[in-house]
Design an enzyme around this catalytic site. Structure first.
Site, short mmCIF file in Angstrom:
data_model
loop_
_atom_site.label_atom_id
_atom_site.label_comp_id
_atom_site.label_asym_id
_atom_site.label_seq_id
_atom_site.Cartn_x
_atom_site.Cartn_y
_atom_site.Cartn_z
N THR A 1 -12.04 -84.77 29.90
CA THR A 1 -12.59 -85.16 28.83
C THR A 1 -12.64 -84.33 27.71
OG1 THR A 1 -14.72 -84.70 29.71
CG2 THR A 1 -13.89 -86.94 30.08
N GLY A 2 -12.47 -83.03 27.93
CA GLY A 2 -12.39 -81.99 26.84
C GLY A 2 -11.50 -82.08 25.70
N VAL B 1 -9.04 -79.74 25.11
CA VAL B 1 -7.95 -79.52 25.64
C VAL B 1 -7.30 -80.43 26.79
CG1 VAL B 1 -6.63 -77.57 27.02
CG2 VAL B 1 -8.29 -76.81 25.25
N ARG C 1 -21.07 -86.56 35.56
CA ARG C 1 -21.73 -87.41 34.25
C ARG C 1 -20.56 -88.41 33.93
NH1 ARG C 1 -22.52 -83.44 31.77
NH2 ARG C 1 -20.89 -83.32 30.15
N ARG D 1 -6.00 -64.10 33.99
CA ARG D 1 -5.06 -63.81 32.98
C ARG D 1 -4.62 -61.99 33.23
NH1 ARG D 1 -7.67 -66.13 27.71
NH2 ARG D 1 -7.08 -68.48 27.94
N CYS E 1 -5.46 -68.63 23.25
CA CYS E 1 -4.90 -69.51 22.18
C CYS E 1 -4.10 -68.50 21.13
CB CYS E 1 -5.79 -70.77 21.40
SG CYS E 1 -7.02 -69.97 20.93
N HIS F 1 -4.95 -71.90 14.02
CA HIS F 1 -5.24 -71.04 13.81
C HIS F 1 -4.01 -70.17 13.04
CE1 HIS F 1 -8.55 -71.24 16.41
NE2 HIS F 1 -8.10 -70.45 17.60
#
Length: 342
Positions: free
Chosen positions: A17-18, A20, A45, A105, A138, A251
């Site tokens: 749902t975000g 990304v 939720r 990472r 990113c 960006h």
């Protein structure tokens, strides 16, 4: 000679749902990824809610490790803490897990991949060392798409980066704060900041993430650490200043490089014009150069303003890059990594 199509994969998106997560669904469709089944997992939720997708109407499912384990490919668009808690278990169940957070990472045993630059790092997966891959920050992903070809052609000795990062880098809440508080500013109402440390309308904030002991922010150090790992130059000097600006999306970065071999702008343009994931936009006299308004929604990273560095002379370049951080900086890169496994 006939070539067979890759077999369809069962794909799960955790954090669907975000911003990304939603982009991941769209990119899978735009790139015709062979999806046999798409599972969208979210919080309790959101569970049970139906959403329209390019793959038809889907019902959001509450996250459950055991359910997610059954998928072939799992794309994580969740927090680092969530990823640390659940990603290893999902991978141990046999899935290829591609994590968009910073959790793994810097783990030497987890590949950090930008497919145009270091697809060979997938070899660790093929050799059975694990099924967990990290997606880069990113800002780093956008930068290395341009830096990688330049390093291959001329060698990199030093890199200096100044970023101009959109509010969507802070999620949908960041974009909403920009819009709402800009309206307030124009209407003469109080401007209140909650997502950002300072008001963002008509302002620049030279802080993204927390400050470290060396005076740099964590966002800035991510660019240093991750660029070194992706380019496989562990001692490369990389300095970054990261700035939040009042734009919605994409960006931008001003990059200065010192090279090991002599370089000219024309030679650099030729290299970048042939580089995958790059589109050269470099006719300044005609107003053609990278800009967020053009890079938004695009898969490729725009590169332009390529010129000889006045500091490093014939061993240096200044350039400007711009890329959609929700795409190349996140969702697109994750799907490209999944494509390497086909």
């Amino acid at each position: 000679m006939s070539t067979s199509s890759p077999s369809p994969r069962r794909v799960a998106i955790v954090g669907a749902t975000g911003a990304v997560g939603r982009e991941m669904v769209d990119v899978l469709h735009r790139r015709s990824f062979p999806v046999a089944e798409l599972g969208l997992f979210a919080s309790e939720r959101s569970a049970g809610r139906t959403v329209e997708t390019p793959f038809g109407e889907k019902t959001l499912v509450a996250f459950d490790v055991e359910k997610v384990k059954g998928y072939d490919i799992v794309l994580l668009a969740v927090s680092g803490d969530f990823a640390k808690e659940h990603a290893p278990a999902i991978a141990a169940g046999g899935a290829l897990v591609i994590d968009n957070s910073s959790a793994f990472r810097y783990d030497d045993n987890v590949p950090l991949i930008v497919p145009e630059i270091n697809a060979h790092a997938m070899g660790a997966i093929e050799q059975g060392k694990g099924k967990l891959i990290a997606n880069p920050n990113c800002t780093t992903a956008i930068a290395v798409v341009a830096l990688g070809p330049l390093h291959k052609a001329f060698g990199l000795k030093r890199v200096i980066v100044s970023t101009y990062q959109a509010t969507s880098g802070a999620g949908a809440e960041g974009m909403a704060e920009l819009e709402e508080q800009t309206r307030n500013q124009l209407d003469g109402k109080p401007v209140v900041n909650s997502v950002f440390r300072h008001p963002i309308p008509f302002n620049l904030i030279p802080q993204i993430d927390a400050f470290q002991e060396n005076g740099y922010t964590k966002e800035e150090m991510k660019v240093t650490w991750e660029t070194r790992k992706i380019l496989e130059i562990p001692d490369l000097p990389v300095s970054c200043t990261a700035v939040r600006i009042p734009t919605y999306r994409a960006h931008s970065e001003a990059i200065t490089v010192e090279t090991l071999s002599p370089v000219t702008p024309d030679a650099a343009r030729a290299v970048l014009a042939d580089a995958p994931g790059v589109v050269v936009k470099d006719v300044p006299a005609d107003g053609v150069y990278p800009m967020p308004i053009n890079a938004t929604g695009q898969f490729d990273v725009e590169v332009g303003r390529i010129r000889t560095s006045l500091i490093f002379g014939d061993h240096g370049l200044d350039l400007f890059v711009c890329g959609d951080q929700l795409l190349k900086g996140a969702a697109l890169n994750a799907v490209q990594i999944a494509e390497l496994s086909l």
